[in-house]
Structure formats: C-alpha cells, structure tokens
Scaffold this motif. Sequence first.
Motif, short mmCIF file in Angstrom:
data_model
loop_
_atom_site.label_atom_id
_atom_site.label_comp_id
_atom_site.label_asym_id
_atom_site.label_seq_id
_atom_site.Cartn_x
_atom_site.Cartn_y
_atom_site.Cartn_z
N LEU A 1 45.82 40.02 34.97
CA LEU A 1 45.81 39.09 36.10
C LEU A 1 45.13 37.77 35.75
O LEU A 1 44.27 37.71 34.87
CB LEU A 1 45.03 39.69 37.29
N LYS A 2 45.49 36.73 36.52
CA LYS A 2 44.73 35.47 36.48
C LYS A 2 43.62 35.67 37.51
O LYS A 2 43.87 35.65 38.72
CB LYS A 2 45.65 34.31 36.87
N MET A 3 42.39 35.93 37.01
CA MET A 3 41.31 36.33 37.91
C MET A 3 40.79 35.15 38.74
O MET A 3 40.67 34.03 38.24
CB MET A 3 40.15 36.92 37.10
N LEU A 4 40.47 35.42 40.01
CA LEU A 4 39.74 34.44 40.82
C LEU A 4 38.29 34.49 40.33
O LEU A 4 37.75 35.59 40.15
CB LEU A 4 39.78 34.82 42.30
N ASN B 1 32.64 62.75 52.49
CA ASN B 1 32.02 63.40 51.35
C ASN B 1 30.49 63.26 51.36
O ASN B 1 29.84 63.33 50.31
CB ASN B 1 32.61 62.86 50.06
N GLY B 2 29.94 63.03 52.55
CA GLY B 2 28.49 63.07 52.72
C GLY B 2 27.74 61.83 52.26
O GLY B 2 26.52 61.89 52.04
N LEU B 3 28.45 60.70 52.14
CA LEU B 3 27.79 59.49 51.63
C LEU B 3 28.02 58.28 52.52
O LEU B 3 29.09 58.14 53.13
CB LEU B 3 28.33 59.17 50.23
N LEU B 4 27.02 57.41 52.58
CA LEU B 4 27.16 56.12 53.28
C LEU B 4 27.56 55.06 52.28
O LEU B 4 26.90 54.93 51.23
CB LEU B 4 25.83 55.69 53.89
N LEU B 5 28.60 54.31 52.60
CA LEU B 5 28.98 53.17 51.75
C LEU B 5 28.17 51.97 52.24
O LEU B 5 28.51 51.35 53.25
CB LEU B 5 30.49 52.91 51.85
N VAL B 6 27.10 51.66 51.53
CA VAL B 6 26.17 50.61 51.97
C VAL B 6 26.75 49.23 51.69
O VAL B 6 26.87 48.39 52.58
CB VAL B 6 24.80 50.79 51.26
N ASP B 7 27.14 48.99 50.44
CA ASP B 7 27.78 47.71 50.07
C ASP B 7 28.54 47.87 48.76
O ASP B 7 28.38 48.89 48.07
CB ASP B 7 26.75 46.56 50.00
N TYR B 8 29.36 46.89 48.44
CA TYR B 8 30.13 46.95 47.20
C TYR B 8 30.67 45.57 46.86
O TYR B 8 30.75 44.68 47.72
CB TYR B 8 31.29 47.95 47.29
N LYS B 9 31.06 45.43 45.58
CA LYS B 9 31.59 44.16 45.07
C LYS B 9 33.00 44.39 44.56
O LYS B 9 33.28 45.37 43.86
CB LYS B 9 30.69 43.68 43.94
N LEU B 10 33.90 43.48 44.91
CA LEU B 10 35.29 43.57 44.42
C LEU B 10 35.67 42.27 43.71
O LEU B 10 35.11 41.22 43.99
CB LEU B 10 36.25 43.78 45.59
N GLU B 11 36.64 42.39 42.82
CA GLU B 11 37.24 41.20 42.20
C GLU B 11 38.75 41.26 42.37
O GLU B 11 39.32 42.35 42.38
CB GLU B 11 36.89 41.14 40.71
N PHE B 12 39.35 40.09 42.49
CA PHE B 12 40.80 40.00 42.69
C PHE B 12 41.41 39.01 41.70
O PHE B 12 40.72 38.12 41.19
CB PHE B 12 41.11 39.50 44.11
N GLY B 13 42.70 39.16 41.46
CA GLY B 13 43.42 38.23 40.60
C GLY B 13 44.85 38.09 41.07
O GLY B 13 45.29 38.79 42.00
N ILE B 14 45.57 37.19 40.40
CA ILE B 14 46.96 36.91 40.80
C ILE B 14 47.91 37.44 39.74
O ILE B 14 47.69 37.25 38.54
CB ILE B 14 47.15 35.39 40.98
N PHE B 15 48.94 38.13 40.21
CA PHE B 15 49.97 38.66 39.30
C PHE B 15 51.33 38.42 39.96
O PHE B 15 51.55 38.89 41.09
CB PHE B 15 49.75 40.16 39.07
N ASN B 16 52.21 37.69 39.27
CA ASN B 16 53.53 37.36 39.85
C ASN B 16 53.40 36.79 41.26
O ASN B 16 54.13 37.19 42.17
CB ASN B 16 54.42 38.60 39.90
N GLY B 17 52.42 35.90 41.45
CA GLY B 17 52.25 35.24 42.75
C GLY B 17 51.59 36.08 43.82
O GLY B 17 51.44 35.62 44.96
N ARG B 18 51.20 37.30 43.47
CA ARG B 18 50.56 38.18 44.48
C ARG B 18 49.09 38.41 44.17
O ARG B 18 48.71 38.47 43.01
CB ARG B 18 51.25 39.55 44.49
N ILE B 19 48.29 38.55 45.22
CA ILE B 19 46.86 38.86 45.05
C ILE B 19 46.72 40.36 44.89
O ILE B 19 47.18 41.13 45.77
CB ILE B 19 46.07 38.41 46.30
N LEU B 20 46.09 40.78 43.80
CA LEU B 20 45.86 42.21 43.57
C LEU B 20 44.38 42.48 43.36
O LEU B 20 43.68 41.68 42.73
CB LEU B 20 46.61 42.70 42.32
#
Length: 242
Positions: free
Chosen positions: A91-94, A176-195
Amino acid sequence: MKNISEEKGFKKIYEGKAKMLYEYGGDEKKLITYFKDDATAFNGQKKGTIANKGEYNNSISVSLFKLLKNNGIESHFIEKLSEREMLVYNLKMLPVEFVVRNYTAGSLAKKMGVEEGVKLISPVLELYFKSDELGDPMINETYVKAFDMGEIKDVEEAENIALKINGVLKDFFDKNGLLLVDYKLEFGIFNGRILLADEITPDTMRLWDKLTLEKVDKDRFRRDLGGVEEAYKRIYDITSNI
Ligand code: ADP
Ligand code: UDP
C-alpha cells in the motif's frame, strides 16, 4: 514452516522496530511482513525482546484481519505464509497513526486529569503524524491538508473505518473476558481504495482483564510488570479460535 522470504532469497526493503518488509518476488503489488521478537517503548528509548512475540503477533493479526473481513472490513491481508510472515498488498501508506480509545489510559488520563480506566461516554479518536524523529506528534485533519500528508477524504474514510473496527473488536474481546482500552491503526491506499494495514496486536492495543483489570498487552513490557510473554500468549490463544 520455514520463512519464505529467507528461503526464496527475497529482498528486504525495510526494517522497522517490530517488523521487516520483504519484496514478494517480482510482484510489486504485494509484500511480505515478517514479525520480529524485538520490542521498543517510549519512542525507542527502551529496547528488548519478547520471546515468541513474532509468532504470536503474526497469528493474532492474521486472525483479527479475518474477523474484520467477516464483518465487511477489508485489510491488506492476503495469506499467512509462515509462523512469522504474512503476505499483504503493498500500500501507499498514510503517514498517520489512528488511535481509538474506549477507556482512559496513559497520556489521555494524564491530559484530562482523570484516573486510568474511566469508561468514555463515546470513543475518542486521535491522529498522530508517523515520525520517529519527532516522536509521533498529535495532529488533526487541518494538518493533513496544510502539510500535504494525503487527501482529507482518505483520512476521513480511515477514521470511519477505525470507528467501525472498534465495534467489532470491542465485542470480540468482551466475549473473551477482556476490555479493549485503546489501540492504534494504520491505513494505506491500494487501487484507489483505503485499506487497513500494518498489524493489530498487543503491541498496538491495550487490553485489560475484565475482572481483575490486569494488563494483557505491551504495557507489561513498558512498565516492567513481568509476565510479558504470557500476556501475548493469552491473546494468541483467544484469537486462534477465530
Ligand atoms: P515502524 O516502521 O514504526 O518501526 P514496523 O516495525 O511495524 O514499524 O514496520 C512496519 C512498517 O511497514 C511500518 O512503517 C508500516 O507503516 C509499514 N506497512 C505496514 N503495512 C504495510 C503495507 N501493506 N504496505 C506498505 N507498508 C506497510
Ligand atoms: N500505539 C502504538 N504505536 C504508537 C503509539 C501508540 O501502537 O506509536 C498504541 C498503544 O499501544 C496504545 C494506543 O496506541 O494501545 C495509545 O497509545 P499512546 O502512546 O497514545 O499511549 P499513551 O500516550 O496513552 O500512553
């Protein structure tokens, strides 16, 4: 299972803090991501290794990308190649990290003058400029336009996907017994679409045991709490059933 990139002599094109990227033969549209045991914290000031982290994180990411796909959210994931490697779209990463928070922790608790573990009325979404030299400073959409980091519409779409992902992941971990407190994601572009790209692992999420509030993520490494490998193994075990 052997490492395909080594076995085939594919060229390493990048080595980061937690992963390496390899070319996939002559196919420029694809890459191999290789997950290392290396761990860093506080913008690289603290360094170490976590036994078997590479295998756990590859497997956890593969499973969570599959879970998201089953819920209509596309990612760069194509196929698991070996214990530590997956095949992905190139991907072309943001140059932006998207952080989603459901409970206060770390800098958010400090900034807002509240304790860690306060449930937020609605999720907080933050953007950071991906730059090791600058220590990933916080930005917003106006920076994206002003500093030519990408198209606003792409960032907005990534934000929407990041929040959609929140529903799926929160639900899964809750069951599954867990709290999702926070998280980090990364995105990029492939064939004009955000993935969705990169990884979803205990390196990039905060997960707390619902009953004991014990940390089951990289904070065990960051804060020298011990039981680091066991924490990663617990998330590996939970996600292996997906
Ligand atoms: P860092 O570069 O922050 O040290 P990693 O060690 O995880 O992080 O390195 C992986 C790198 O690969 C990251 O910079 C990430 O933005 C990039 N990346 C992840 N997925 C893709 C993809 N599908 N295509 C291109 N680059 C990707
Ligand atoms: N995060 C990450 N990579 C980064 C920065 C953050 O994976 O470069 C993740 C981190 O694991 C946590 C969330 O994003 O789950 C929020 O992290 P942050 O560093 O903002 O933590 P805080 O400042 O709250 O301590």
